[in-house]
Design a protein around this motif. Structure first.
Motif: not given
Length: 312
Positions: A222-240
């Motif tokens: 569950x943690x291995x799946x949650x990590x990439x989901x959180x990373x994709x979310x954070x990356x999208x929000x902070x990429x600009x």
């Protein structure tokens, strides 16, 4: 059967600190080696004007491999390894801040938000000068440069040390000591929100998945799946802001606002998404390794009296 709805978290006081730091350095080095090529690609995509050199992540990968070979993906890598120290400062600050905030709230989201932001502040203060040097090295393409400085190394000098020394001298000549902290504010505005967002989303996704999964589903999965989901979310929000940060540091700009205006004028809103796919691609495997590795690292670093505890 154990209830999987509450994922147990190993806290700072449960750890054998010597094991934690030794294992932590080894794990961090493995992660850096695996994701550095995509860090280099992301930086080049963010700095290039429009699509003057590369049409995207895959195109950049192919062209760099063709023209510069495999070593081209690791320009500036040895300099970047000095950030291993900042990585240990990050996890220490994160864990200590979590423990401090727990005196005031039991909310895992609040603890993660405050601890993640604080850890990033400490780490970036150490990392920014190293990042600036390594980013300028990343910009050195075969026979030319995408950045401010073009390196010409004397044949008697080693390639790595000679180029690094040249970059340090050029930065100092151009901007003085301030040059090594160029874009510091932009870095904080990128990585503090990224870290502050990643940890709460990580725990949020893990908790939601644990509620939806069977009771015998391993926590680590569950943690291995949650990590990439959180990373994709954070990356999208902070990429600009990450795009702006890269341009400020590599092109020697002095104003975040002016850099933003110039980017919007030249490339429009899509310019703020540059390098996002490379960022997510690099974040996905690295986050899986970080999450699985970090949780395993903490289990391996448990104090001896807790090793056999069924709680973990």
């Amino acid at each position: 059967m154990e209830d999987k709805r509450n994922i147990q978290i190993i806290e700072w006081e449960h750890l054998d600190k010597k094991k934690f730091y030794v294992f932590g350095v080894c794990m961090t080095m493995m992660i850096r080696v695996s994701v550095y090529p995509f860090t280099l690609i992301r930086t080049r995509l963010q700095v290039q004007k429009g699509k003057s050199l590369y049409n995207g992540t895959f195109d950049a990968f192919v062209k760099i491999l063709r023209t510069e070979g495999a070593p081209g993906f690791y320009r500036g890598f040895l300099v970047n390894t000095f950030t291993l120290f900042s990585g240990q400062c990050y996890v220490t600050t994160y864990e200590l801040t979590r423990r401090y905030v727990s005196n005031y709230t039991s909310s895992n989201t609040v603890k993660s938000l405050v601890a993640g932001g604080s850890a990033s502040l400490v780490a970036q203060s150490i990392t920014v000068p190293i990042d600036i040097i390594s980013q300028h090295l990343m910009m050195q393409r075969k026979g030319e440069s995408m950045g401010r400085f073009r390196i010409q190394v004397d044949g008697k000098q080693s390639v790595v040390c000679g180029q690094t020394k040249t970059i340090i001298v050029e930065i100092f000549k151009a901007d003085g000591m301030r040059g090594f902290y160029r874009g510091y504010v932009a870095s904080l505005l990128t990585y503090i929100p990224n870290s502050a967002v990643w940890w709460p989303f990580y725990h949020f996704y893990a908790e939601q998945l644990s509620r939806l999964s069977p009771n015998d589903c391993p926590h680590l999965l569950l943690q291995a799946i949650s990590g990439p989901l959180a990373a994709a979310t954070a990356s999208t929000l902070t990429n600009p802001m990450d795009v702006i940060r890269a341009r400020v540091q590599v092109e020697g700009k002095n104003s975040i606002i002016n850099t933003f205006k110039q980017l919007m004028a030249e490339e429009g809103p899509l310019g703020l998404t540059k390098g996002l796919s490379a960022r997510i691609i690099s974040a996905t495997p690295s986050t899986i390794v970080i999450v699985v590795g970090y949780e395993t690292l903490k289990k391996l670093s448990l104090r001896p009296e807790l090793v056999d505890s069924r709680h973990w």
